[in-house]
Design a protein around this motif. Structure first.
Motif, PDB file in Angstrom:
ATOM      1  N   ARG A 202       0.858  -1.199   0.000  1.00 53.26           N
ATOM      2  CA  ARG A 202       0.000   0.000   0.000  1.00 53.26           C
ATOM      3  C   ARG A 202       0.884   1.236   0.000  1.00 53.26           C
ATOM      4  O   ARG A 202       1.886   1.302   0.725  1.00 53.26           O
ATOM      5  N   CYS A 203       0.484   2.247  -0.795  1.00 53.18           N
ATOM      6  CA  CYS A 203       1.271   3.480  -0.901  1.00 53.18           C
ATOM      7  C   CYS A 203       0.380   4.717  -0.854  1.00 53.18           C
ATOM      8  O   CYS A 203      -0.774   4.693  -1.309  1.00 53.18           O
ATOM      9  N   LEU A 204       0.943   5.784  -0.342  1.00 53.46           N
ATOM     10  CA  LEU A 204       0.372   7.117  -0.524  1.00 53.46           C
ATOM     11  C   LEU A 204       1.017   7.708  -1.764  1.00 53.46           C
ATOM     12  O   LEU A 204       2.244   7.623  -1.925  1.00 53.46           O
ATOM     13  N   ASN A 205       0.222   8.284  -2.664  1.00 54.32           N
ATOM     14  CA  ASN A 205       0.792   8.793  -3.906  1.00 54.32           C
ATOM     15  C   ASN A 205       0.098  10.071  -4.351  1.00 54.32           C
ATOM     16  O   ASN A 205      -1.130  10.146  -4.372  1.00 54.32           O
ATOM     17  N   ALA A 206       0.902  11.085  -4.696  1.00 55.54           N
ATOM     18  CA  ALA A 206       0.382  12.288  -5.351  1.00 55.54           C
ATOM     19  C   ALA A 206       0.292  11.980  -6.838  1.00 55.54           C
ATOM     20  O   ALA A 206       1.308  11.673  -7.480  1.00 55.54           O
ATOM     21  N   MET A 207      -0.898  12.048  -7.411  1.00 53.99           N
ATOM     22  CA  MET A 207      -1.127  11.561  -8.760  1.00 53.99           C
ATOM     23  C   MET A 207      -0.543  12.460  -9.838  1.00 53.99           C
ATOM     24  O   MET A 207      -0.621  12.137 -11.028  1.00 53.99           O
ATOM     25  N   GLN A 208       0.065  13.582  -9.455  1.00 52.66           N
ATOM     26  CA  GLN A 208       0.790  14.381 -10.444  1.00 52.66           C
ATOM     27  C   GLN A 208       2.017  13.642 -10.959  1.00 52.66           C
ATOM     28  O   GLN A 208       2.554  13.982 -12.020  1.00 52.66           O
ATOM     29  N   TYR A 209       2.497  12.649 -10.215  1.00 50.71           N
ATOM     30  CA  TYR A 209       3.727  11.946 -10.566  1.00 50.71           C
ATOM     31  C   TYR A 209       3.458  10.592 -11.211  1.00 50.71           C
ATOM     32  O   TYR A 209       2.588   9.842 -10.762  1.00 50.71           O
ATOM     33  N   PRO A 210       4.265  10.225 -12.217  1.00 53.78           N
ATOM     34  CA  PRO A 210       4.298   8.821 -12.631  1.00 53.78           C
ATOM     35  C   PRO A 210       5.129   8.036 -11.623  1.00 53.78           C
ATOM     36  O   PRO A 210       5.882   8.604 -10.825  1.00 53.78           O
ATOM     37  N   THR A 211       5.022   6.728 -11.663  1.00 55.19           N
ATOM     38  CA  THR A 211       5.713   5.878 -10.695  1.00 55.19           C
ATOM     39  C   THR A 211       7.208   6.153 -10.643  1.00 55.19           C
ATOM     40  O   THR A 211       7.810   6.231  -9.561  1.00 55.19           O
ATOM     41  N   ALA A 212       7.830   6.317 -11.787  1.00 51.25           N
ATOM     42  CA  ALA A 212       9.291   6.440 -11.856  1.00 51.25           C
ATOM     43  C   ALA A 212       9.831   7.650 -11.125  1.00 51.25           C
ATOM     44  O   ALA A 212      11.025   7.689 -10.787  1.00 51.25           O
ATOM     45  N   LEU A 213       8.986   8.632 -10.860  1.00 51.72           N
ATOM     46  CA  LEU A 213       9.457   9.873 -10.251  1.00 51.72           C
ATOM     47  C   LEU A 213       8.700  10.212  -8.974  1.00 51.72           C
ATOM     48  O   LEU A 213       8.815  11.316  -8.453  1.00 51.72           O
ATOM     49  N   ALA A 214       7.963   9.252  -8.444  1.00 52.04           N
ATOM     50  CA  ALA A 214       7.138   9.496  -7.263  1.00 52.04           C
ATOM     51  C   ALA A 214       7.975   9.399  -5.987  1.00 52.04           C
ATOM     52  O   ALA A 214       8.972   8.675  -5.922  1.00 52.04           O
ATOM     53  N   TRP A 215       7.527  10.154  -4.971  1.00 49.82           N
ATOM     54  CA  TRP A 215       8.139  10.094  -3.642  1.00 49.82           C
ATOM     55  C   TRP A 215       7.413   9.001  -2.857  1.00 49.82           C
ATOM     56  O   TRP A 215       6.378   9.233  -2.264  1.00 49.82           O
TER      57      TRP A 215
END
Length: 449
Positions: A202-215
């Protein structure tokens, strides 16, 4: 000019670091949760997530984020993005290089661009065209080549903590910080990743980012948890590398962008496997990877962007002098190397020290999810640090750039229902309060009530 001042000139941001006390509890966004199939092709993997987020929250947060990031690139690297012609050339070079060695990232950006076009009713916005969009989401690795003095007001101010409780289990605290805070918080969601019908992580993700550049901020229940912090200072960073050199590194087929490296680690089945991946896989950019294990393990992995070496600092090691007196049961990582002392005056050392002081005062015997969370909700500056505002390093942990605050326990089994107490996405910008007043007996005797 300070980066925060530059961003303030973009009306779309509206993210000012106000210095005021919160009189009411900070409101939270409702948690949007989605299932994601890891076996789906990258171009369709997140299409349903983007469509629903855009339906519920609208496209404005995305448009304003990318507009702001383009302003940022233009200001920090005018030789590459200062004019429309220069920007188009640099964006074209970046997209071609990214597509050559990281095609999955480009496929995800294509899906994002298409989803935004649909949400906008076909309105054409230059910042949302594929070359511009692919460059904007790559903001961090690109900006890290800039001369150091252009990035001194680092917007990324994440705080990650590994804290071993008295029973031996490790808690993982995380504040996710970036800008534009409000817009990124609005588009942040929780993703549950599955493979062949089985839950993986499970992850928290800001959807502005693609996976390769996500924090990445993720937990693999029963195995480990991971967070990623920015590293923009110290030895062996990418500062002053040329754009051509960055393109060469990105084009290397074995080199991984920060999100690709984190994703590979999350695919591991054990803490030991994840640690080996984070410490040894070739990395394009400098980063800190904070890893907690379900069996009481934990380590801070410092990656150097211009060489393959890594520094691994584990829980339990006795060298307290390596990071301003952190006890063996505690590791606090901000945005400065753990061996750089607070006395150096370096950015992020005061925030780190405030967290160390608060948790050391709590003590391992009283450590719990509740007490760790209370540290992460600290909005008061440290006494003596309150004037460190450019860049902001007042000791505050819940800061004007904090998107989300989490406390993870990698030893806990998977539960589909989220606990919003420990997965908080802030819907309002936090503010900084002055240092708390500590009253001794003499001070108290002088008060008139």
């Amino acid at each position: 000019m300070a980066l925060r001042a530059l961003l303030a000139t973009a009306a779309s941001f509206g993210v000012a670091a106000a210095v005021a006390a919160e009189s009411e509890p900070l409101p939270q966004h409702g948690l949007l949760r989605y299932d994601v199939d890891l076996e789906a092709e990258p171009k369709v993997r997140y299409a349903h997530v983007l469509a629903d987020v855009l339906r519920q929250r609208g496209p404005r947060a995305f448009v304003e984020t990318f507009e702001g990031w383009q302003i940022w690139l233009k200001t920090a690297l005018p030789e590459l993005f200062g004019t429309s012609d220069l920007a188009r050339k640099s964006q074209g070079q970046w997209l071609a290089t990214l597509n050559s060695s990281h095609p999955d990232a480009v496929a995800e950006v294509q899906t994002l661009a298409a989803a935004l076009q649909d949400a906008l009713g076909g309105i054409q916005i230059p910042n949302l065209e594929l070359p511009a969009l692919a460059t904007a989401v790559s903001l961090y690795p690109i900006l890290n080549i800039a001369a150091k003095n252009t990035t001194d007001t680092r917007p990324s101010a994440c705080t990650s903590t590994l804290a071993r409780q008295a029973d031996g289990t490790v808690l993982h605290g995380r504040s996710l910080d970036y800008e534009p805070r409000d817009q990124m918080a609005q588009a942040s969601v929780v993703l549950d990743f599955h493979r062949r019908g089985e839950h993986q992580y499970r992850c928290l993700n800001a959807m502005q980012y693609p996976t390769a550049l996500a924090w990445f901020t993720c937990v693999r229940p029963g195995a480990f948890s991971l967070s990623v912090n920015a590293r923009s200072q110290g030895v062996y960073t990418e500062h002053n590398a040329s754009f051509d050199e960055l393109l060469r590194r990105v084009a290397e087929p074995t080199s991984l962008l920060l999100g690709e490296l984190a994703e590979r680690a999350m695919g591991a089945e054990s803490y030991e496997q994840a640690l080996a991946i984070l410490a040894s896989s070739p990395s394009v950019s400098s980063n800190y990877f904070i890893l907690a294990g379900a069996q009481g393990q934990g380590a801070i992995v410092t990656r150097f962007g211009n060489e393959s070496a890594a520094d691994v600092w584990s829980l339990g090691s006795a060298a307290e002098d390596w990071s301003d007196g952190q006890p063996p049961w505690l590791r606090v990582q901000t945005n400065v190397d753990h061996w750089v002392p607070m006395s150096s005056g370096a950015y992020a050392t005061h925030r780190r020290q405030h967290a160390i002081d608060l948790l050391s005062k709590t003590g391992q015997h009283a450590l719990s999810k509740e007490t760790l969370l209370s540290v992460y909700l600290t909005t008061t500056a440290s006494e003596g640090s309150e004037n460190r505002t450019t860049p902001e390093d007042t000791g505050v942990i819940l800061r004007p750039s904090t998107i989300a605050t989490l406390v993870m326990d990698p030893s806990a089994p998977f539960q589909r229902d989220l606990d919003p107490e420990y997965w908080r996405i802030w819907s309002k910008t936090p503010t900084i309060a002055p240092p708390a007043i500590s009253l001794d007996s003499g001070d108290a005797a002088s008060l008139v009530i």
